[in-house]
Design an enzyme around this catalytic site. Structure first.
Site, PDB file in Angstrom:
ATOM      1  N   ASP A 154     -16.307  16.164 -18.638  1.00 47.86           N
ATOM      2  CA  ASP A 154     -16.883  16.192 -17.293  1.00 47.86           C
ATOM      3  C   ASP A 154     -16.485  17.490 -16.613  1.00 47.86           C
ATOM      4  OD1 ASP A 154     -18.201  14.642 -14.996  1.00 47.86           O
ATOM      5  OD2 ASP A 154     -16.309  15.279 -14.103  1.00 47.86           O
TER       6      ASP A 154
ATOM      7  N   GLU B 151     -16.337  19.677 -12.969  1.00 43.60           N
ATOM      8  CA  GLU B 151     -16.537  19.859 -11.531  1.00 43.60           C
ATOM      9  C   GLU B 151     -16.979  21.311 -11.341  1.00 43.60           C
ATOM     10  OE1 GLU B 151     -16.362  17.096  -9.800  1.00 43.60           O
ATOM     11  OE2 GLU B 151     -15.571  16.110 -11.596  1.00 43.60           O
TER      12      GLU B 151
ATOM     13  N   HIS C 242     -14.704  11.913  -9.215  1.00 48.45           N
ATOM     14  CA  HIS C 242     -15.061  13.308  -8.915  1.00 48.45           C
ATOM     15  C   HIS C 242     -13.923  14.286  -9.178  1.00 48.45           C
ATOM     16  CE1 HIS C 242     -18.616  11.448  -7.425  1.00 48.45           C
ATOM     17  NE2 HIS C 242     -18.035  10.934  -6.381  1.00 48.45           N
TER      18      HIS C 242
ATOM     19  N   ASP D 297     -13.003  11.288 -14.287  1.00 47.22           N
ATOM     20  CA  ASP D 297     -14.373  10.912 -14.613  1.00 47.22           C
ATOM     21  C   ASP D 297     -14.586  10.867 -16.130  1.00 47.22           C
ATOM     22  OD1 ASP D 297     -14.889  10.710 -11.941  1.00 47.22           O
ATOM     23  OD2 ASP D 297     -16.414  12.276 -11.854  1.00 47.22           O
TER      24      ASP D 297
END
Length: 211
Positions: A16, A18, A156, A161
């Site tokens: 994941d 960000e 998040h 995540d």
DNA sequence: TGCCAGGCCCTCTTTAGGGCCTT
């Protein structure tokens, strides 16, 4: 793509990102990568690093992720972190929730350092939409709640995540086993499911044979 | 300063539009 190399290992990296925004083609960059390796359904390795995108991030992204500009000031630059992450990926196939998003950033960041990955990508969101057609929504957090999966952290952030996506992934494999008797779901079958119309998924899994 | 994307998938569709997901 070289998924045949990985078929024997059953080793996956679930990841994941960000990021500063939604689109690398509009100049957005990664600010954190989190990933978990699972081998035969067991977590064997983790990766998490913040990375400095070379610019300040917006207040929206600070609020959304909990990652502040101060946190990124001392982080290693993207090219250093992404080189380490390319090494971490190795030969493994990849999974992400809404993989088209993470794949765009992975491809864009690796292209900047002339790196690549040999594995194939698939998407836990597309699989969940087919397996859980009655779920109220198919957001990662929504699916975690829908399947009563324990979670005690902040969504998040990249590693959290990724960890939640791992839990959802393993539950989905368990459900395929329970509903269709497929105890070891090949990556190639998952790929096929995610490309099959929803109304045909039950037939596909009911009639699937490893031979 | 203000704004920005793209793939999937449904339907009141296919010469299109809009919601869902991701940050």
């Amino acid at each position: 793509m070289n998924s045949s190399l990985n078929a024997m290992a059953d080793s996956l990296v679930i990841l994941d990102f960000e990021t500063t925004g939604l689109s690398p083609t509009q100049g957005d960059r990664a600010i954190e990568i989190g990933a978990v390796r699972i081998v035969n359904g067991q977590i064997t390795d983790r990766f998490q690093e913040l990375m400095n995108p070379g610019r300040r991030i917006s207040g929206f992204i600070e609020d959304y992720t909990g990652i502040s500009n101060d946190m990124l000031t001392d982080a290693a630059p993207c090219h250093e972190v992404m080189a380490r992450f390319a090494d971490f990926i190795g030969q493994d196939n990849l999974v992400a929730h809404n993989a088209s998003f993470d794949k765009r950033f992975l491809d864009a960041e690796l292209a900047l350092i002339n790196r690549d990955y040999p594995g194939d990508f698939t998407c836990s969101l597309l699989l969940a939409r087919r397996l859980y057609q009655q779920a109220p929504n198919h957001k990662l957090g929504g699916l975690i709640s829908y399947k009563n999966i324990a979670s005690d952290g902040a969504f998040h952030r990249a590693l959290f995540d990724a960890e939640m996506t791992v839990k959802l992934w393993l539950v989905m494999l368990d459900d395929i086993n329970a509903d269709y008797g497929i105890s070891k779901v090949p990556f190639s079958l998952i790929k096929k499911v995610t490309k099959t119309p929803k109304k045909s998924v039950n037939d596909l899994l009911s009639n699937w044979s490893p031979l």
